[in-house]
Scaffold this active site. Structure first.
Site, mmCIF file in Angstrom:
data_model
loop_
_atom_site.group_PDB
_atom_site.id
_atom_site.type_symbol
_atom_site.label_atom_id
_atom_site.label_comp_id
_atom_site.label_asym_id
_atom_site.label_seq_id
_atom_site.Cartn_x
_atom_site.Cartn_y
_atom_site.Cartn_z
ATOM 1 N N ARG A 196 118.205 84.946 116.652
ATOM 2 C CA ARG A 196 116.653 84.207 117.123
ATOM 3 C C ARG A 196 117.339 82.735 117.860
ATOM 4 N NH1 ARG A 196 115.364 86.938 112.673
ATOM 5 N NH2 ARG A 196 113.957 88.810 112.907
ATOM 6 N N LYS A 219 114.132 84.795 109.358
ATOM 7 C CA LYS A 219 112.744 84.967 109.265
ATOM 8 C C LYS A 219 112.725 85.777 108.200
ATOM 9 C CE LYS A 219 108.903 87.301 112.098
ATOM 10 N NZ LYS A 219 108.642 87.751 113.289
ATOM 11 N N HIS A 269 113.531 84.635 123.670
ATOM 12 C CA HIS A 269 113.784 85.996 122.889
ATOM 13 C C HIS A 269 114.290 86.901 123.481
ATOM 14 C CE1 HIS A 269 113.031 86.925 118.530
ATOM 15 N NE2 HIS A 269 112.560 88.175 119.065
ATOM 16 N N ARG A 272 117.896 87.727 122.757
ATOM 17 C CA ARG A 272 118.128 88.677 121.621
ATOM 18 C C ARG A 272 117.857 90.186 122.081
ATOM 19 N NH1 ARG A 272 117.661 88.783 115.864
ATOM 20 N NH2 ARG A 272 116.017 90.113 114.788
ATOM 21 N N HIS A 295 116.915 92.845 110.756
ATOM 22 C CA HIS A 295 115.377 93.340 110.736
ATOM 23 C C HIS A 295 115.139 93.955 109.262
ATOM 24 C CE1 HIS A 295 115.029 94.413 115.241
ATOM 25 N NE2 HIS A 295 114.605 93.268 114.825
ATOM 26 N N TYR A 304 114.942 99.986 120.122
ATOM 27 C CA TYR A 304 115.685 100.236 120.846
ATOM 28 C C TYR A 304 116.506 101.418 121.017
ATOM 29 C CZ TYR A 304 115.332 94.864 120.386
ATOM 30 O OH TYR A 304 114.596 93.669 120.175
#
Length: 329
Positions: A196, A219, A269, A272, A295, A304
């Site tokens: 990010r 995050k 973003h 990314r 994630h 994806y």
């Protein structure tokens, strides 16, 4: 005996709901006061009411938002953003007494929001409000969550935009001559590690190793290390400040949109998303990508999966006609 004489007065000692119920003990100056109190408590119990109900909570929503912001939102990633969202919700409702807010009030608020924002945005805002009320219930500031049974609006899943190979090439050409050193290097980090923008922007000298970058301010709150190539490693060696870069996301967003003529609303973003999309299209493993991106849930990375060269390829070979054709041969 429920009412009995004690030193300096009279005492009521009863269990109005039976022997297994709660015991009530009170002292009074006169027998008449004690007798009246005994009769009142028994009458309330018979009617199914509490003889001494707790005073109703009259706290305004804004007070609880401030409390939640201080004790919870300030401790989580993007907490300031969530707090602003809940403050806007509070203002839209007119700062009512918190315990009087109903699911109807929240549903009406969402309907009004849908007139000015996209359904995806309304869903994110509702999720934030739900989390806010859940925290209040958990910490016993409210008896129940008025948003608990409201469902998110079903929306069509949208493909995340990413840069084409031609755009990536054009971006590197633009970065090579870009006047802003920090923007250029951070963009390169995002493109080559899938980080990010904030993660790359906050890097310190200690996080950069010879052949990898260790991301700590993430995050998910989890540290992850991502290998980097020799060229990027050499570029980072020349960064002598600590932290390595200044805050420049706003500048980068404007420059990216201008340099690549991107649609309105596209943010940094996209770098990314570009890393993740090209990783999968190149045959990269989805579980490896999950670890690289950091994630917490595989469902986020699976967005994806459809870009993989072999994605659902079996449909061509295992459909009924294909199988029959093999049998006919």
């Amino acid at each position: 005996m429920a009412v009995k004489s004690i030193e300096n007065g009279w005492q009521v000692d009863i269990r109005p709901e039976g022997t297994a119920g709660k015991r009530v003990i009170r002292k009074f100056r006169t027998k008449a006061e004690a007798t009246r109190f005994e009769a009142f408590v028994i009458a309330q119990a018979t009617a199914g009411k509490e003889w001494n109900p707790k005073p109703q909570n009259k706290q305004r929503l804004a007070d609880l938002v401030e409390l939640w912001g201080r004790e919870h939102a300030s401790t989580i990633s993007s907490g300031e953003k969530y707090k602003r969202s809940v403050e806007a919700f509070c203002e839209a409702l007119g700062n009512p007494i918190a315990r009087l807010i109903s699911s109807t009030d929240i549903s009406k608020w969402r309907s009004e929001r849908l007139e000015v924002v996209k359904p995806q945005t309304a869903n994110r805002e509702l999720t934030t409000v739900k989390g806010f009320f859940s925290w209040l219930v958990k910490h016993e500031y409210l008896p129940s969550n008025p948003a608990e049974h409201l469902k998110s609006i079903k929306t069509h899943e949208q493909e995340r935009p990413y840069l084409s190979p031609e755009q990536v090439r054009a971006l590197y050409d633009a970065l090579a001559s870009h006047y802003d050193r920090d923007v250029a290097i951070i963009a390169q980090i995002c493109l080559e590690t899938g980080s990010r923008w904030s993660e790359a922007q906050n890097l310190t000298q200690q996080q950069v190793r010879k052949d990898r970058i260790v991301f700590t301010e993430t995050k998910s709150k989890k540290t992850r290390a991502v290998p980097i190539g020799d060229e990027l490693s050499q570029v980072l060696k020349q960064c002598e400040s600590d932290p390595l870069f200044r805050k420049c996301e706003h500048t980068a967003r404007r420059w990216l949109n201008e340099a690549l003529n991107l649609p309105k609303g596209i943010s940094t973003h996209i770098l990314r998303h570009t890393f993740a999309s090209h990783f999968v299209m190149g045959g990269g493993n989805i579980l490896t990508l999950q670890r690289i991106l950091g994630h917490s849930k595989i469902e986020m990375t699976m967005r994806y999966a459809h870009l993989a060269p072999e994605h659902l390829e079996d449909a061509k070979y295992l459909n009924p006609r294909a199988q029959l054709e093999r049998k006919w041969k």
